[in-house]
Design an enzyme around this catalytic site. Structure first.
Site, mmCIF file in Angstrom:
data_model
loop_
_atom_site.group_PDB
_atom_site.id
_atom_site.type_symbol
_atom_site.label_atom_id
_atom_site.label_comp_id
_atom_site.label_asym_id
_atom_site.label_seq_id
_atom_site.Cartn_x
_atom_site.Cartn_y
_atom_site.Cartn_z
ATOM 1 C CD GLU A 173 -21.285 46.537 11.731
ATOM 2 O OE1 GLU A 173 -21.778 45.409 11.674
ATOM 3 O OE2 GLU A 173 -21.344 47.253 12.741
ATOM 4 N N GLY A 188 -29.673 46.214 11.365
ATOM 5 C CA GLY A 188 -30.953 45.892 11.993
ATOM 6 C C GLY A 188 -32.172 46.281 11.177
ATOM 7 C CG HIS A 194 -21.558 48.790 16.691
ATOM 8 N ND1 HIS A 194 -22.770 49.432 16.591
ATOM 9 C CD2 HIS A 194 -21.688 47.612 16.035
ATOM 10 C CE1 HIS A 194 -23.603 48.650 15.902
ATOM 11 N NE2 HIS A 194 -22.973 47.556 15.556
ATOM 12 C CB SER A 248 -29.440 43.421 7.244
ATOM 13 O OG SER A 248 -30.118 44.375 8.037
ATOM 14 C CD GLU A 251 -26.308 49.099 17.535
ATOM 15 O OE1 GLU A 251 -25.849 48.416 18.461
ATOM 16 O OE2 GLU A 251 -26.918 48.613 16.562
ATOM 17 N N GLY A 261 -25.124 40.896 13.705
ATOM 18 C CA GLY A 261 -25.837 41.227 14.929
ATOM 19 C C GLY A 261 -26.933 40.215 15.197
ATOM 20 N N GLY A 262 -28.170 40.566 14.828
ATOM 21 C CA GLY A 262 -29.350 39.759 15.139
ATOM 22 C C GLY A 262 -29.205 38.282 14.825
ATOM 23 C CG ASN A 288 -22.278 43.334 18.251
ATOM 24 O OD1 ASN A 288 -22.369 43.193 19.475
ATOM 25 N ND2 ASN A 288 -22.402 44.509 17.643
ATOM 26 C CD1 TRP A 289 -24.423 37.093 20.104
ATOM 27 C CD2 TRP A 289 -24.443 36.401 22.241
ATOM 28 N NE1 TRP A 289 -24.347 35.715 20.114
ATOM 29 C CE2 TRP A 289 -24.366 35.269 21.411
ATOM 30 C CE3 TRP A 289 -24.465 36.224 23.623
ATOM 31 C CZ2 TRP A 289 -24.313 33.964 21.913
ATOM 32 C CZ3 TRP A 289 -24.412 34.932 24.124
ATOM 33 C CH2 TRP A 289 -24.335 33.814 23.271
ATOM 34 C CE LYS A 290 -25.943 45.072 16.966
ATOM 35 N NZ LYS A 290 -26.723 45.819 16.008
HETATM 36 P P1 PGA Z 1 -27.422 43.314 12.287
HETATM 37 O O1 PGA Z 1 -26.322 44.122 13.140
HETATM 38 O O2 PGA Z 1 -26.745 42.091 11.733
HETATM 39 O O3 PGA Z 1 -28.489 42.973 13.296
HETATM 40 O O4 PGA Z 1 -27.908 44.234 11.220
HETATM 41 C C1 PGA Z 1 -25.002 44.215 12.688
HETATM 42 C C2 PGA Z 1 -24.159 44.986 13.671
HETATM 43 O O5 PGA Z 1 -24.668 45.962 14.258
HETATM 44 O O6 PGA Z 1 -22.975 44.660 13.889
#
Ligand code: PGA
Length: 249
Positions: free
Chosen positions: A164, A170, A94, A209, A96, A230-231, A9-11
């Site tokens: 998640e 993050g 998600h 993470s 967020e 994510g990251g 997920n590149w956000k």
């Molecule tokens: P992260 O994000 O791997 O950067 O913790 C995961 C996500 O939000 O899907």
């Protein structure tokens, strides 16, 4: 055996030049039969990413969709439009989006329904806050989120559930193997009692993470069929070892 899925997920990261990372991933990764690889770039890159990944086996997905097919919803994108780009998946719910856009379980259920009606696979995210974890409410919260955000029409062939924990996203904090196993066993039981034998086939992803150095350990957890990353999905050099760890788990 449940097919495994490594999803990135590149956000809100990435412009056209970032597609070099996707092309690098295409070059590095050796696909294998039981693991799917997915990149979810920003909506602006969906069509170009689909073309860049074509014939590599890497799939492309979006990060959100609107529940309606079309209409007066300025700035939104429908599942039909996502499918039109050649993308095959969409993340819904998600944390967020739940947090910064006030999305409810009912909203997410409607989006997941729209996604599968358009031929997309819906990746439905659920997760507890740190306060809920500390007060011992994790399973109750997750049970409610799963029940309310996953549509009755969901099937293992068109719906993926991503666990998640909000406090792990993050932050570099990751639940213990025992905690991940407890949640994933619980989710499997919930899906099996709701959907019968098909409940055993849903893919359950862990997210929060996931990094090259902890992926292999996380993939040891029972009922973990992949990861939502994510990251560490932004750079091919980080995402590739996570994919390899999943392939050999
Ligand atoms: P992260 O994000 O791997 O950067 O913790 C995961 C996500 O939000 O899907």
């Amino acid at each position: 055996m449940v097919r495994k899925l490594a999803a990135g997920n590149w956000k809100m990261n990435g412009t056209l030049d970032t597609l070099t990372q996707l092309k690098a991933l295409v070059a590095i990764i050796e696909m294998n039969e039981d693991t799917d690889v997915l990149i979810c770039p920003p909506a602006t890159l969906l069509m170009t990413a689909t073309k860049a990944a074509a014939s590599s086996g890497i799939q492309i997905g979006a990060q959100d969709c609107h529940a309606e097919t079309s209409g007066a919803h300025t700035g939104n994108i429908s599942a039909t439009m996502i499918a039109d780009t050649g993308a095959l998946h969409v993340i819904v719910g998600h944390s967020e989006r739940r947090d910064s856009h006030g999305e409810t379980d009912a909203d997410i259920r409607a989006k997941a329904t729209a996604a599968t009606a358009s031929g997309l696979t819906a990746i439905i995210c659920i997760g507890e806050s740190e306060a809920e974890r500390l007060s011992g409410d994790t399973l109750e919260v997750l049970g409610q989120q799963l029940a309310a955000s996953c549509p009755d029409t969901a099937r293992s062939t068109d719906t993926v559930i991503a666990y998640e924990p909000i406090w792990a996203i993050g932050t570099g904090k990751v639940p213990s193997l025992a905690q991940i196993t407890e949640v994933h066993d619980f989710l499997r039981d919930q899906l099996s009692s709701r959907f019968g034998p098909d409940g055993a086939e849903f893919r359950l992803l862990y997210g929060g993470s996931v990094k090259p150095d902890n992926a292999a350990e996380i993939f040891k957890a029972r009922n973990v069929n992949g990861a939502l990353v994510g990251g560490a999905s932004l750079k091919a050099a980080d995402f590739a070892p996570i994919i390899t760890a999943l392939q050999s788990s």
